[in-house]
Every structure is written in C-alpha cells, then in structure tokens.
Design an enzyme around this catalytic site. Sequence first.
Site, short mmCIF file in Angstrom:
data_model
loop_
_atom_site.label_atom_id
_atom_site.label_comp_id
_atom_site.label_asym_id
_atom_site.label_seq_id
_atom_site.Cartn_x
_atom_site.Cartn_y
_atom_site.Cartn_z
N GLU A 13 6.52 -0.26 54.98
CA GLU A 13 6.56 -0.29 56.28
C GLU A 13 5.91 -1.55 56.86
OE1 GLU A 13 6.23 4.64 56.79
OE2 GLU A 13 5.08 3.47 58.13
N ALA B 82 4.50 2.05 60.56
CA ALA B 82 6.03 2.58 61.26
C ALA B 82 5.60 4.16 61.39
CB ALA B 82 7.02 2.17 60.39
N TYR B 83 5.27 4.64 60.60
CA TYR B 83 5.27 6.35 60.84
C TYR B 83 4.21 6.64 61.55
CZ TYR B 83 4.69 11.06 59.63
OH TYR B 83 4.73 12.54 59.90
N SER B 84 3.07 5.99 61.62
CA SER B 84 2.08 6.42 62.75
C SER B 84 2.46 5.85 64.17
CB SER B 84 0.88 5.60 62.51
OG SER B 84 -0.30 5.88 63.27
N SER C 65 5.54 5.53 65.01
CA SER C 65 6.75 6.57 65.31
C SER C 65 6.21 7.82 65.96
CB SER C 65 7.61 6.55 64.22
OG SER C 65 7.26 7.58 63.52
#
Length: 245
Positions: free
Chosen positions: A96, A148-150, A152
């Site tokens: 990411e 990116a996950y965090s 998002s």
Amino acid sequence: MNFRFDFTGKTVLVTGGVSGIGGAASVAFRRAGARVIACGLTVDELAHARAHASFEGIEIEPLDVTDRVAVDALIGGLPALDYVVNSAGTIRRDAEHDPDVFDQVLDVNVSGGMRVCAAARPLLKRSGGAIVFIASVMSYFGGPRQPAYSTSKGAVRNLTMSLACAYAADGIRVNAVAPGWVVTNLSRGAREDEARNAAIMARVPFGRWGQPDEIADPILFLCSDAARFMTGTVMTVDGGFSSAG
C-alpha cells in the site's frame, strides 16, 4: 443467536457478502427471513459460497464495486431494497506504500461503498431503509504496514456520518460497525504472524479473536427497528481492544 431478529419480507444487499463478516451477515439475514443478495468478486469465492450449505436460499451475484456500470445495473434491476451492508473490502499491507496500490484500496473500500449507496438511495428512500458500513478499529489509528487500509477505514467512518446527515431527509439511516480483530481472510496475515498475534491478543481483554457471526448480530441490530433512532453511529465491536491502554 440471530433468532431475535425478524426480517421476513425484506430485501438485503450485502457487498463482499460471500465470505468473512459479509458472509456471516448474509447468512444471518437469511436465517432471519430476508431475501438476501450476496455479492462477491472472484470466481472461486462465488463458487465456494454457492456450494456451501449455509448459503442455501441466498442469491449469489458477482459484483465489482469499482465498476459503476455493474453496480448501477445490479441495483437498478432490483424491484425493492430495504437494507445495504457495505462489506466489500481489501487490504494489501506493505504494498500500500505504492501510490497506485494505495488508490486501488481506497477505490474498493471507500469509493465502492459510495457507488453502492448512490445507486441504492432511490430504493432505500422508497422503503425507509438502512445502510451499514463495515469500518474498523483502524478507523481510529494508523497502520504503518497498511496505510491505505487504515486511511480507507477512517474515511468510511466519516462517510457514514456524512451520508447519515445527507440521507436523513429520505428516511434512510446510515450506521457502521467497527470490528476489532476478527477471524477472516483479511486478518490471516496478522493471525499467522506469531509476534503480531501475541501483541494483539495481549491487548484484547477477552483474550481471543472475534468470529464473523459476532459482528453479524450488531449489523442486524443496526438494520432493525430496535435501532430506529440511530443514524451516524459507528459501533465498535472489538472485545474491548479499544478500551485497553
């Protein structure tokens, strides 16, 4: 444990609905009497769901939430819709840090949910329905290996609150569940990393990983009449992880 909910005569769309938390929600809604359209992305996960006894009576459909034409076509073809569960998501961890991968993760986890909500809004307005997003405890803190996950999931938290305000005039409730550490394919990397797993479990007061059906019940609650005055809420379900210092 889902027997206390009754969704007979209701129609539910669950993106990412053939595995993990979304899969558990699909099964729970079906057991509670709803018509369930469970969406998945890959051929393998769709085939696995269709062959699994717990998905009997559930309509399995392919859907790429990054494809607006596909989203509009699927939802536009429904005669009625009462609830949407936005569970489609991805995590790429270290990759990411590549800006292109970063964009891809946000496109699924955030923009994908927005596409679904925009397409579903007219039907949900007609039914006075509800939307539930799947946020995360990582909506509240950073992830050095999964920026990116965090990011998002922080965006999902704010999108939930924003759409709750925007859709209230249509009689549509918008809430989210923020799970902690749950046994799913997305969490496999952390579970299989001995040091990471130990660090996580040391902070969870219950001392164990959550199960997908333990997130499904709060999702059903947020769609039920018991939550009829709740909107813009992000409900943390994490075994106490967020409460531990």
